[in-house]
Design a protein around this motif. Structure first.
Motif, PDB file in Angstrom:
ATOM      1  N   THR A   8       0.838  -1.189   0.000  1.00 53.13           N
ATOM      2  CA  THR A   8       0.000   0.000   0.000  1.00 53.13           C
ATOM      3  C   THR A   8       0.878   1.244   0.000  1.00 53.13           C
ATOM      4  OG1 THR A   8      -1.700  -1.151   1.242  1.00 53.13           O
ATOM      5  CG2 THR A   8      -1.811   1.235   1.237  1.00 53.13           C
ATOM      6  N   ARG A   9       0.633   2.112  -0.950  1.00 50.57           N
ATOM      7  CA  ARG A   9       1.382   3.363  -1.014  1.00 50.57           C
ATOM      8  C   ARG A   9       0.666   4.403  -0.176  1.00 50.57           C
ATOM      9  NH1 ARG A   9       2.639   5.014  -6.972  1.00 50.57           N
ATOM     10  NH2 ARG A   9       2.510   6.937  -5.814  1.00 50.57           N
ATOM     11  N   ASP A  13      -3.662  11.304   1.238  1.00 44.22           N
ATOM     12  CA  ASP A  13      -4.924  11.022   1.923  1.00 44.22           C
ATOM     13  C   ASP A  13      -4.759  10.096   3.126  1.00 44.22           C
ATOM     14  OD1 ASP A  13      -6.505  12.604   0.203  1.00 44.22           O
ATOM     15  OD2 ASP A  13      -6.498  11.001  -1.284  1.00 44.22           O
ATOM     16  N   TRP A  14      -3.556   9.563   3.324  1.00 42.59           N
ATOM     17  CA  TRP A  14      -3.345   8.667   4.463  1.00 42.59           C
ATOM     18  C   TRP A  14      -3.460   9.479   5.752  1.00 42.59           C
ATOM     19  CZ3 TRP A  14      -3.469   3.590   4.664  1.00 42.59           C
ATOM     20  CH2 TRP A  14      -3.153   2.976   5.873  1.00 42.59           C
ATOM     21  N   PRO A  15      -4.337   9.065   6.677  1.00 45.13           N
ATOM     22  CA  PRO A  15      -4.519   9.844   7.916  1.00 45.13           C
ATOM     23  C   PRO A  15      -3.275   9.782   8.803  1.00 45.13           C
ATOM     24  CG  PRO A  15      -5.798   7.810   7.984  1.00 45.13           C
ATOM     25  CD  PRO A  15      -5.198   7.887   6.609  1.00 45.13           C
ATOM     26  N   CYS A  16      -2.872  10.918   9.320  1.00 45.29           N
ATOM     27  CA  CYS A  16      -1.673  10.979  10.159  1.00 45.29           C
ATOM     28  C   CYS A  16      -1.867  10.213  11.465  1.00 45.29           C
ATOM     29  CB  CYS A  16      -1.279  12.428  10.425  1.00 45.29           C
ATOM     30  SG  CYS A  16      -2.500  13.381  11.326  1.00 45.29           S
ATOM     31  N   GLN A  17      -3.107   9.952  11.861  1.00 43.38           N
ATOM     32  CA  GLN A  17      -3.381   9.231  13.099  1.00 43.38           C
ATOM     33  C   GLN A  17      -3.151   7.722  12.959  1.00 43.38           C
ATOM     34  OE1 GLN A  17      -5.432  11.212  11.412  1.00 43.38           O
ATOM     35  NE2 GLN A  17      -6.617  12.548  12.752  1.00 43.38           N
ATOM     36  N   VAL A  18      -2.987   7.257  11.719  1.00 44.92           N
ATOM     37  CA  VAL A  18      -2.844   5.819  11.468  1.00 44.92           C
ATOM     38  C   VAL A  18      -1.395   5.530  11.092  1.00 44.92           C
ATOM     39  CG1 VAL A  18      -3.620   3.861  10.071  1.00 44.92           C
ATOM     40  CG2 VAL A  18      -5.246   5.662  10.726  1.00 44.92           C
ATOM     41  N   ASP A  25       1.590  -2.461  15.472  1.00 46.05           N
ATOM     42  CA  ASP A  25       0.326  -1.928  15.990  1.00 46.05           C
ATOM     43  C   ASP A  25      -0.433  -1.028  15.008  1.00 46.05           C
ATOM     44  OD1 ASP A  25      -1.101  -2.512  18.256  1.00 46.05           O
ATOM     45  OD2 ASP A  25      -0.455  -0.739  19.359  1.00 46.05           O
ATOM     46  N   TRP A  26      -0.116  -1.110  13.718  1.00 45.40           N
ATOM     47  CA  TRP A  26      -0.768  -0.206  12.771  1.00 45.40           C
ATOM     48  C   TRP A  26      -2.263  -0.484  12.673  1.00 45.40           C
ATOM     49  CZ3 TRP A  26      -3.536  -0.350   8.278  1.00 45.40           C
ATOM     50  CH2 TRP A  26      -3.651  -1.582   7.630  1.00 45.40           C
ATOM     51  N   GLU A  27      -2.664  -1.761  12.730  1.00 47.23           N
ATOM     52  CA  GLU A  27      -4.095  -2.073  12.622  1.00 47.23           C
ATOM     53  C   GLU A  27      -4.864  -1.516  13.815  1.00 47.23           C
ATOM     54  OE1 GLU A  27      -4.712  -6.208  11.822  1.00 47.23           O
ATOM     55  OE2 GLU A  27      -3.827  -6.056   9.819  1.00 47.23           O
ATOM     56  N   ARG A  28      -4.253  -1.534  14.980  1.00 49.95           N
ATOM     57  CA  ARG A  28      -4.902  -0.954  16.157  1.00 49.95           C
ATOM     58  C   ARG A  28      -5.081   0.554  15.970  1.00 49.95           C
ATOM     59  NH1 ARG A  28      -2.772  -2.442  21.903  1.00 49.95           N
ATOM     60  NH2 ARG A  28      -3.686  -4.379  21.198  1.00 49.95           N
ATOM     61  N   SER A  29      -4.080   1.222  15.410  1.00 45.29           N
ATOM     62  CA  SER A  29      -4.204   2.671  15.174  1.00 45.29           C
ATOM     63  C   SER A  29      -5.278   2.943  14.118  1.00 45.29           C
ATOM     64  CB  SER A  29      -2.863   3.287  14.768  1.00 45.29           C
ATOM     65  OG  SER A  29      -2.459   2.896  13.472  1.00 45.29           O
ATOM     66  N   ALA A  30      -5.385   2.067  13.128  1.00 47.60           N
ATOM     67  CA  ALA A  30      -6.432   2.219  12.106  1.00 47.60           C
ATOM     68  C   ALA A  30      -7.812   2.046  12.734  1.00 47.60           C
ATOM     69  CB  ALA A  30      -6.222   1.214  10.976  1.00 47.60           C
ATOM     70  N   VAL A 115      -7.237   3.471   3.989  1.00 50.29           N
ATOM     71  CA  VAL A 115      -7.073   2.583   5.152  1.00 50.29           C
ATOM     72  C   VAL A 115      -7.769   1.250   4.880  1.00 50.29           C
ATOM     73  CG1 VAL A 115      -7.683   2.267   7.596  1.00 50.29           C
ATOM     74  CG2 VAL A 115      -6.726   4.450   6.804  1.00 50.29           C
ATOM     75  N   THR A 116      -8.929   1.288   4.265  1.00 48.63           N
ATOM     76  CA  THR A 116      -9.646   0.048   3.943  1.00 48.63           C
ATOM     77  C   THR A 116      -8.809  -0.834   3.031  1.00 48.63           C
ATOM     78  OG1 THR A 116     -11.785   1.165   4.189  1.00 48.63           O
ATOM     79  CG2 THR A 116     -11.766  -0.911   2.949  1.00 48.63           C
TER      80      THR A 116
END
Length: 124
Positions: A8-9, A13-18, A25-30, A115-116
């Protein structure tokens, strides 16, 4: 557990919170970020917590609905707001607010899609 970085590039649009896909732990942040986009009662459903892709789907539907609401409010403001007794300055400010909200929601919708895609890729 082996960590693999997805293809995934990350774009604007990638949220800075994720966190970056594949990082610790990226999935938890997502999931945390997506939970903030849906009503609280949905965010606490166990199925959404166990399956972040389901949560992402619901967040996308939620944001798309909010875009439709904001667009309707924007499109009807000039006709409806004077009848409510609002002054022209308030009406103009409100129209700008709705226009900005539509743009922000469109950005959020793109972020949810990004993110999806990353969540789907991670689940393969």
């Amino acid at each position: 557990m082996t960590m693999t970085v997805t293809s995934t590039r990350l774009g604007p649009d990638w949220p800075c919170q994720v966190k970056t896909p594949g990082s610790y732990d990226w999935e938890r942040s997502a999931t945390k970020w997506l939970r903030e986009l849906v009503p609280a009662r949905y965010a606490s459903y166990p199925a959404f917590l166990r399956q972040p892709v389901l949560l992402a789907r619901h967040a996308q539907i939620q944001v798309e609905h909010e875009i439709r609401v904001a667009r309707t409010a924007l499109q009807t403001a000039r006709a409806d707001l004077p009848r409510l007794g609002l002054h022209e300055g308030v009406i103009e400010h409100t129209i700008k607010l709705y226009a900005a909200e539509v743009m922000q929601l469109q950005h959020i919708a793109r972020s949810v899609r990004a993110v999806t895609r990353a969540l789907v890729d991670a689940g393969r």
